[in-house]
Scaffold this motif. Structure first.
Motif, short mmCIF file in Angstrom:
data_model
loop_
_atom_site.label_atom_id
_atom_site.label_comp_id
_atom_site.label_asym_id
_atom_site.label_seq_id
_atom_site.Cartn_x
_atom_site.Cartn_y
_atom_site.Cartn_z
N LEU A 88 30.16 63.10 -14.30
CA LEU A 88 31.21 63.71 -13.44
C LEU A 88 30.69 64.77 -12.73
N GLY A 90 30.81 67.48 -9.28
CA GLY A 90 31.55 68.28 -8.32
C GLY A 90 31.15 67.97 -6.96
N ARG A 91 31.97 67.85 -5.76
CA ARG A 91 31.21 67.81 -4.39
C ARG A 91 32.15 69.12 -3.82
N SER A 95 37.10 68.38 -5.41
CA SER A 95 36.63 66.91 -5.47
C SER A 95 35.73 66.77 -6.52
N ARG A 96 35.70 65.53 -7.22
CA ARG A 96 34.84 65.22 -8.44
C ARG A 96 34.53 63.84 -7.99
N THR A 97 33.39 63.16 -8.55
CA THR A 97 33.13 61.87 -8.50
C THR A 97 32.72 61.35 -9.79
N SER A 113 36.17 58.51 -6.86
CA SER A 113 36.39 59.59 -6.30
C SER A 113 37.82 60.24 -6.60
#
Length: 205
Positions: A88, A90-91, A95-97, A113
């Protein structure tokens, strides 16, 4: 383990792993193997629980592979010991992926996403959707441009970074796309050629 025998949980979450190591060195392959064998293993084998172990990634650096599986902090025995590995990251803000990096059971799932935000009333908004996989888009764009000519595997590997890292990444991405029937492949001479499915010749599988 005594609590597990009494309570019989279906899920045990170790948050985070370092808190449960009991003084073991997370950089020692021997210590990590012993931890999974004597602590995590019995939860699954003896008590039927699913064990979810939370751990941290190291910060990216020039010396370290950009692949997230290689950024798991500590011994390489940690990702090797688990049945499923998810990351997991962060962008942009909020927002996390969530990425499915490794699995022993089947193919990895597509990235997810996750967007988190606040309304003026303070309520949290969460939106989750399948994330676009940049590697898949890169390969598909190349194959669509190549049309009926297709592209040999070495050229696709080069587009994903080249070397051992690019080869491993290409194996994973191409395998996933092939399983989804997005692309087709055939061995011509000593090399495997790939096509986007609409342009694939009859002999391609």
């Amino acid at each position: 383990l005594q609590d597990a025998r009494q309570f019989r949980p279906v899920l045990v979450i170790a948050d985070s792993m370092v808190r449960f190591l009991g003084g073991r060195d997370e950089n020692s392959s021997t210590a990590i193997a012993e931890f999974f064998a004597t602590v995590i293993g019995p939860l699954v084998a003896d008590h039927g629980a699913t064990a979810l172990v939370l751990h941290h990634l190291s910060k990216p650096s020039r010396e370290r592979s950009p692949e997230l599986v290689h950024r798991v902090r500590g011994s390489s025995d940690i990702p090797a010991a688990v049945d499923q590995l998810w990351t997991l990251v962060g962008r942009e803000e909020g927002s996390r992926t969530l990425r499915h990096e490794l699995t022993r059971a089947t193919n990895t799932a597509k990235p997810l996403s996750i967007t988190i935000g606040d309304t003026t009333e303070g309520a949290v908004i969460v939106r989750a959707e399948l994330a676009a996989d940049a590697d898949e888009h890169t390969i598909l764009d190349l194959l669509n441009d190549a049309a009926e000519a297709g592209i040999e595997r070495p050229s696709l590997v080069a587009e994903l970074g080249g070397g051992d890292i690019g080869d491993k990444r290409a194996t994973r991405v191409l395998g996933r796309m092939h399983d989804m029937k997005v692309i087709r492949r055939a061995k011509i001479g000593r090399k495997t050629t790939y096509w986007a499915t609409p342009f694939a010749p009859v002999e391609a599988s």
